[in-house]
Write an enzyme that holds these catalytic residues in place. Structure first.
Site, PDB file in Angstrom:
ATOM      1  N   ASP A  33       8.372  45.143 -78.358  1.00  0.00           N
ATOM      2  CA  ASP A  33       7.710  44.443 -77.379  1.00  0.00           C
ATOM      3  C   ASP A  33       6.250  44.238 -78.205  1.00  0.00           C
ATOM      4  OD1 ASP A  33       9.719  45.144 -75.457  1.00  0.00           O
ATOM      5  OD2 ASP A  33       8.511  46.954 -74.685  1.00  0.00           O
ATOM      6  N   ASP A  83      17.910  43.968 -70.106  1.00  0.00           N
ATOM      7  CA  ASP A  83      17.520  44.797 -71.333  1.00  0.00           C
ATOM      8  C   ASP A  83      18.496  45.795 -72.120  1.00  0.00           C
ATOM      9  OD1 ASP A  83      15.069  46.010 -72.650  1.00  0.00           O
ATOM     10  OD2 ASP A  83      13.927  46.144 -70.794  1.00  0.00           O
ATOM     11  N   TRP A 141      15.413  43.139 -78.305  1.00  0.00           N
ATOM     12  CA  TRP A 141      14.480  43.377 -79.273  1.00  0.00           C
ATOM     13  C   TRP A 141      14.935  43.203 -80.492  1.00  0.00           C
ATOM     14  CZ3 TRP A 141      16.208  49.002 -77.473  1.00  0.00           C
ATOM     15  CH2 TRP A 141      15.897  49.070 -75.837  1.00  0.00           C
ATOM     16  N   GLY A 142      15.477  42.347 -80.797  1.00  0.00           N
ATOM     17  CA  GLY A 142      15.915  41.901 -82.184  1.00  0.00           C
ATOM     18  C   GLY A 142      16.979  42.687 -82.913  1.00  0.00           C
TER      19      GLY A 142
END
Length: 401
Positions: A184, A119, A163-164
């Site tokens: 998300d 993450d 997350w791009g």
């Protein structure tokens, strides 16, 4: 393909739940359909590392230890995934892997895991990292590669959950096998269309060696209708996103399981010959190449080992007829006719010549087709070109004028 705990359970996980999920993947025939990974997301560890500096599993949630858990998962013929973060902490403020990449890669390896979701929370200050997002992911990628070489075992699959941010589709394949392309997902149609819209502009980045990750599936969750869930699953599968189930399997409905195990859709996703995604050939409601989170591209196609795959998506709130000329898809040859296989009704629906119309596609519904070359089109059709632009007779006469 596999399962991830986050969408269904968030932090409410323990070893009993993980084992039950793994067993259900077998008994519900999800493993036979191709779902092979059981991935644990955030909240599995203690809040602090031990005196040796290692991440420690939560003794209450995982009293038998992670190695015993992964052994049981492997005994079922499945693989196991774990979670960490490129920052100081995970998104739920458990220990992250920043400055502990080699230590944590070894820990996850010793625990028996095959896959790592990584993450992007708790980012250290700039004057500490002196790096961009690539520089925060590279140390873990290097640690995984070094450990594989020194141990003689396969490397952990690295799933990058950034997350791009900073256009991961441009660079992330250097480090991992998949990269998140958006924020998300949520179990609402508006979230599905927003993610699909964003991904419509970089479908080119997916192939056998790396995948745009459109996030965990929400099939079976929230207020998604049956048609919306079908559309969601179809788009994720045909765009070759990782397919990670994210619903409570113990309460999954027959409809949910039928969607998740559609063999003809999964066959396109798992095509051993063609690894690329479908892409839009016409946006439909909007002019081509226009971004619209409510009405993403509606007309898509791509290659497969067995023919041309077509996805028609009705983004309207009412039924719609959806028409296209076959040669709008770059994978269709002019002057040929094509047999039509419906990948949801599992029926052969005749032959398409030049055009195809799907009638009364339900609101937020999808049509998925496999078109296979079925010989020359009939003689004598007029006009002589499916696409009239500069269509010309051998004597120099233009048909389009």
């Amino acid at each position: 393909m596999g399962y991830n705990t986050w969408n269904a359970y968030h932090c409410d996980i323990d070893e009993g739940l993980i084992l039950q999920t793994a067993q259900l993947m077998k008994t519900l025939n999800l493993a036979d359909a191709g779902y092979t990974h059981v991935n644990i997301d955030d909240c599995y560890s203690e809040r602090s590392r031990n005196d040796d500096g290692d991440i420690v599993e939560d003794a209450t949630k995982f009293p038998s230890g992670m190695k015993a858990l992964t052994d049981k998962i492997h005994d079922l013929g499945l693989k196991a995934g774990i979670y960490s973060d490129s920052g100081w902490f995970t998104c739920q403020l458990y220990p992250g892997s920043y400055q502990n990449e080699a230590r944590d890669a070894k820990r996850f390896h010793d625990w028996g895991f095959d896959y790592l979701k990584y993450d992007n929370c708790a980012v250290p200050f700039d004057n500490i990292t002196r790096e961009n997002i690539m520089g925060r992911y590279e140390p873990m990628a290097n640690a995984i590669a070094d450990l594989s070489q020194s141990s003689g075992t396969p490397p952990l699959i690295l799933s990058m959950c950034q997350w791009g941010r900073e256009q991961g589709w441009m660079w992330a394949r250097r480090y991992g096998q998949s990269w998140r392309t958006t924020d998300d997902i949520e179990p609402y149609w508006q979230s599905i269309t927003k993610i699909l819209n964003q991904n419509s502009f970089y479908t080119w980045a997916t192939d056998f060696y790396g995948h745009n990750d459109m996030d965990i599936l929400e099939v079976g969750n929230g207020p998604l209708t049956y048609e919306e869930a079908k559309s969601h699953f179809t788009a994720w599968a045909l765009l070759k996103s990782p397919l990670l189930i994210g619903t409570d399997l113990a309460s999954a409905t027959k409809e949910t399981l039928e969607i998740l195990t559609n063999p003809e859709i999964i066959a396109i996703h798992q095509d051993p010959v063609v690894g690329t995604s479908i892409a839009p050939f016409r946006w439909g409601i909007n002019p081509d190449w226009v971004s619209n989170n409510t009405h993403p591209a509606q007309y898509w196609s791509g290659e497969s080992q067995n023919g041309t795959v077509v996805m028609l998506l009705n983004t309207l709130d009412e039924p719609a007829d959806m028409f296209f000329r076959l040669t709008e898809s770059p994978w269709i040859r002019a002057g040929r006719q094509y047999s039509v296989r419906d990948l949801w009704t599992h029926t052969d629906n005749g032959t398409a010549i030049r055009n195809f119309t799907a009638y009364a596609v339900p609101p937020h519904g999808v049509v998925a087709l496999l078109l296979q070359d079925a010989d020359n089109e009939p003689d004598g059709l007029w006009p002589p070109c499916a696409v009239l632009e500069w269509c010309m007779h051998s004597d120099g006469t233009r048909i389009d004028q």
